[in-house]
Design a protein around this motif. Structure first.
Motif, PDB file in Angstrom:
ATOM      1  N   PHE A   9       0.762  -1.415   0.021  1.00  0.00           N
ATOM      2  CA  PHE A   9      -0.294  -0.258  -0.073  1.00  0.00           C
ATOM      3  C   PHE A   9       0.266   1.325   0.321  1.00  0.00           C
ATOM      4  O   PHE A   9       0.549   2.148  -0.698  1.00  0.00           O
ATOM      5  CB  PHE A   9      -0.832  -0.106   1.592  1.00  0.00           C
ATOM      6  CG  PHE A   9      -1.702   1.163   1.635  1.00  0.00           C
ATOM      7  CD1 PHE A   9      -2.956   1.351   0.340  1.00  0.00           C
ATOM      8  CD2 PHE A   9      -1.090   1.940   2.041  1.00  0.00           C
ATOM      9  CE1 PHE A   9      -3.333   2.923   0.989  1.00  0.00           C
ATOM     10  CE2 PHE A   9      -1.646   3.501   2.567  1.00  0.00           C
ATOM     11  CZ  PHE A   9      -2.868   3.547   1.650  1.00  0.00           C
ATOM     12  N   SER A  61       3.137   1.726  -3.211  1.00  0.00           N
ATOM     13  CA  SER A  61       2.149   2.011  -4.040  1.00  0.00           C
ATOM     14  C   SER A  61       1.452   3.377  -4.284  1.00  0.00           C
ATOM     15  O   SER A  61       1.851   4.090  -4.727  1.00  0.00           O
ATOM     16  CB  SER A  61       1.446   1.004  -4.574  1.00  0.00           C
ATOM     17  OG  SER A  61       0.216   0.915  -3.496  1.00  0.00           O
ATOM     18  N   TYR A  62       1.010   4.112  -3.278  1.00  0.00           N
ATOM     19  CA  TYR A  62       0.842   5.134  -3.087  1.00  0.00           C
ATOM     20  C   TYR A  62       2.124   6.169  -3.464  1.00  0.00           C
ATOM     21  O   TYR A  62       1.531   7.268  -4.161  1.00  0.00           O
ATOM     22  CB  TYR A  62      -0.058   5.352  -1.824  1.00  0.00           C
ATOM     23  CG  TYR A  62      -0.170   6.783  -1.581  1.00  0.00           C
ATOM     24  CD1 TYR A  62      -1.228   7.362  -1.395  1.00  0.00           C
ATOM     25  CD2 TYR A  62       0.798   7.558  -0.345  1.00  0.00           C
ATOM     26  CE1 TYR A  62      -1.315   8.348  -1.675  1.00  0.00           C
ATOM     27  CE2 TYR A  62      -0.095   8.802  -0.094  1.00  0.00           C
ATOM     28  CZ  TYR A  62      -1.328   9.738  -0.525  1.00  0.00           C
ATOM     29  OH  TYR A  62      -1.400  10.873  -0.472  1.00  0.00           O
ATOM     30  N   ALA A 121       3.204   5.989  -6.681  1.00  0.00           N
ATOM     31  CA  ALA A 121       2.207   6.488  -7.467  1.00  0.00           C
ATOM     32  C   ALA A 121       2.301   7.808  -7.582  1.00  0.00           C
ATOM     33  O   ALA A 121       1.865   8.809  -8.735  1.00  0.00           O
ATOM     34  CB  ALA A 121       0.651   5.950  -7.706  1.00  0.00           C
ATOM     35  N   SER A 122       1.651   8.648  -6.442  1.00  0.00           N
ATOM     36  CA  SER A 122       1.692   9.914  -6.221  1.00  0.00           C
ATOM     37  C   SER A 122       3.016  10.383  -7.094  1.00  0.00           C
ATOM     38  O   SER A 122       2.707  11.499  -7.709  1.00  0.00           O
ATOM     39  CB  SER A 122       1.741  10.253  -4.752  1.00  0.00           C
ATOM     40  OG  SER A 122       0.926  10.204  -4.207  1.00  0.00           O
ATOM     41  N   CYS A 137      -4.920   3.390  -3.506  1.00  0.00           N
ATOM     42  CA  CYS A 137      -4.118   2.207  -3.609  1.00  0.00           C
ATOM     43  C   CYS A 137      -4.865   1.362  -2.687  1.00  0.00           C
ATOM     44  O   CYS A 137      -4.219   0.564  -2.756  1.00  0.00           O
ATOM     45  CB  CYS A 137      -2.931   3.087  -3.091  1.00  0.00           C
ATOM     46  SG  CYS A 137      -2.280   4.325  -3.967  1.00  0.00           S
ATOM     47  N   THR A 168      -4.888  -2.629  -2.343  1.00  0.00           N
ATOM     48  CA  THR A 168      -4.241  -3.830  -1.995  1.00  0.00           C
ATOM     49  C   THR A 168      -4.845  -4.612  -1.596  1.00  0.00           C
ATOM     50  O   THR A 168      -4.846  -6.040  -1.185  1.00  0.00           O
ATOM     51  CB  THR A 168      -3.808  -2.782  -0.779  1.00  0.00           C
ATOM     52  OG1 THR A 168      -2.364  -1.990  -1.472  1.00  0.00           O
ATOM     53  CG2 THR A 168      -2.608  -3.465  -0.041  1.00  0.00           C
ATOM     54  N   VAL A 204      -5.181  -3.418 -11.726  1.00  0.00           N
ATOM     55  CA  VAL A 204      -4.661  -2.520 -11.222  1.00  0.00           C
ATOM     56  C   VAL A 204      -5.682  -1.378 -11.834  1.00  0.00           C
ATOM     57  O   VAL A 204      -5.859  -0.504 -12.177  1.00  0.00           O
ATOM     58  CB  VAL A 204      -3.199  -2.309 -10.510  1.00  0.00           C
ATOM     59  CG1 VAL A 204      -2.756  -1.202 -11.137  1.00  0.00           C
ATOM     60  CG2 VAL A 204      -2.381  -3.055  -9.869  1.00  0.00           C
ATOM     61  N   ASP A 255       0.242   3.305 -15.085  1.00  0.00           N
ATOM     62  CA  ASP A 255      -0.235   1.447 -13.733  1.00  0.00           C
ATOM     63  C   ASP A 255       0.665   0.316 -14.165  1.00  0.00           C
ATOM     64  O   ASP A 255       1.341  -0.034 -13.035  1.00  0.00           O
ATOM     65  CB  ASP A 255      -1.560   1.059 -14.539  1.00  0.00           C
ATOM     66  CG  ASP A 255      -2.619   1.636 -14.190  1.00  0.00           C
ATOM     67  OD1 ASP A 255      -2.622   3.067 -13.169  1.00  0.00           O
ATOM     68  OD2 ASP A 255      -3.718   0.984 -14.571  1.00  0.00           O
ATOM     69  N   VAL A 307       3.877   0.965 -12.150  1.00  0.00           N
ATOM     70  CA  VAL A 307       3.641   1.836 -10.713  1.00  0.00           C
ATOM     71  C   VAL A 307       3.155   0.210 -10.628  1.00  0.00           C
ATOM     72  O   VAL A 307       4.611   0.130  -8.989  1.00  0.00           O
ATOM     73  CB  VAL A 307       2.726   2.228 -10.672  1.00  0.00           C
ATOM     74  CG1 VAL A 307       2.061   1.826  -8.645  1.00  0.00           C
ATOM     75  CG2 VAL A 307       2.564   3.776 -10.153  1.00  0.00           C
ATOM     76  N   TYR A 308       3.129  -0.773 -10.831  1.00  0.00           N
ATOM     77  CA  TYR A 308       3.078  -2.303 -10.890  1.00  0.00           C
ATOM     78  C   TYR A 308       4.382  -2.527 -10.526  1.00  0.00           C
ATOM     79  O   TYR A 308       5.447  -3.483  -9.902  1.00  0.00           O
ATOM     80  CB  TYR A 308       2.615  -3.069 -11.563  1.00  0.00           C
ATOM     81  CG  TYR A 308       1.989  -4.459 -10.967  1.00  0.00           C
ATOM     82  CD1 TYR A 308       1.237  -4.557 -10.725  1.00  0.00           C
ATOM     83  CD2 TYR A 308       2.856  -5.184 -11.489  1.00  0.00           C
ATOM     84  CE1 TYR A 308       0.784  -6.045  -9.611  1.00  0.00           C
ATOM     85  CE2 TYR A 308       2.773  -6.774 -11.672  1.00  0.00           C
ATOM     86  CZ  TYR A 308       1.420  -6.588 -10.386  1.00  0.00           C
ATOM     87  OH  TYR A 308       1.484  -8.275  -9.961  1.00  0.00           O
TER      88      TYR A 308
END
Length: 146
Positions: A11, A14-15, A18-19, A46, A50, A80, A109, A112-113
Motif C-alpha cells: 500500500f 504503491s501510494y 503513483a503519487s 491504493c 491492495t 490495478v 499503472d 507503478v506495478y
C-alpha cells in the motif's frame, strides 16, 4: 502479522510511487491539480487495490495453488488497471475514458506495478537472507556446520 506487514508495504509503496509519477507528469504539463481531496482519493484507490490483491492472493492459494509468475503478474496488472480506470476515470473523474488517456493510464499503472513488484522482491529477498543467517548461526551454535 507478516502478511499484514507485506500488504501495508504494498500500500505505502504503491501510494508513494503513483503519487510521485503523477506529480512528475503534472509538472511536465504545468498542471497543478493536487489538493487534499486528490491525496485522499489516491490513498483510497491504493487501499482498494491492495485489498483486491490480498483477496486474489488468498483465492489463488486456496484454489489454484502455485500459479506461474507471469499469470500472477498479468492478473495483478489487470486488477490495478481496472481499479484505476473505474475509480480514477469514472468515479473520481481524474481523466476521460478515451484511447489516449486509457493508454497513458495503463503505462503509468504498469510502471507503478513493476516498481512495487521490485521493491517487494528485494524486501522478501532481504527477509529470506536474514532468516537463513539466523538458521545458519543456530546450526553453528548447536555444533552442526551444515
Amino acid at each position: 502479522m507478516a502478511r499484514l506487514k507485506y500488504y501495508m508495504n504494498i500500500f505505502f509503496s504503491s501510494y508513494t510511487i503513483a503519487s510521485l509519477i503523477v506529480a512528475f507528469i503534472n509538472t511536465l504539463n504545468y498542471s497543478t491539480s493536487f489538493g487534499v481531496e486528490w491525496i485522499f482519493q489516491m490513498a483510497l484507490l491504493c487501499f482498494i487495490i491492495t485489498i483486491l490483491m490480498f483477496i486474489t492472493d488468498i483465492v489463488s492459494e486456496k484454489f489454484f495453488g502455485n500459479i506461474p509468475v507471469f499469470v500472477f503478474i498479468l492478473i495483478g496488472l489487470i486488477e490495478v488497471s481496472a481499479c484505476v480506470l473505474l475509480m480514477g476515470g469514472l468515479w473520481f473523474e481524474w481523466f476521460t475514458l478515451n484511447v489516449n488517456w486509457i493508454s497513458e493510464v495503463i503505462v503509468i499503472d504498469t510502471v507503478v506495478y513493476f516498481s512495487v513488484f521490485v521493491i517487494m522482491f528485494f524486501q522478501e529477498k532481504k527477509s529470506a537472507e536474514s532468516i537463513n543467517k539466523i538458521i545458519k548461526n543456530g546450526r553453528n551454535k548447536n555444533g552442526k556446520d551444515n
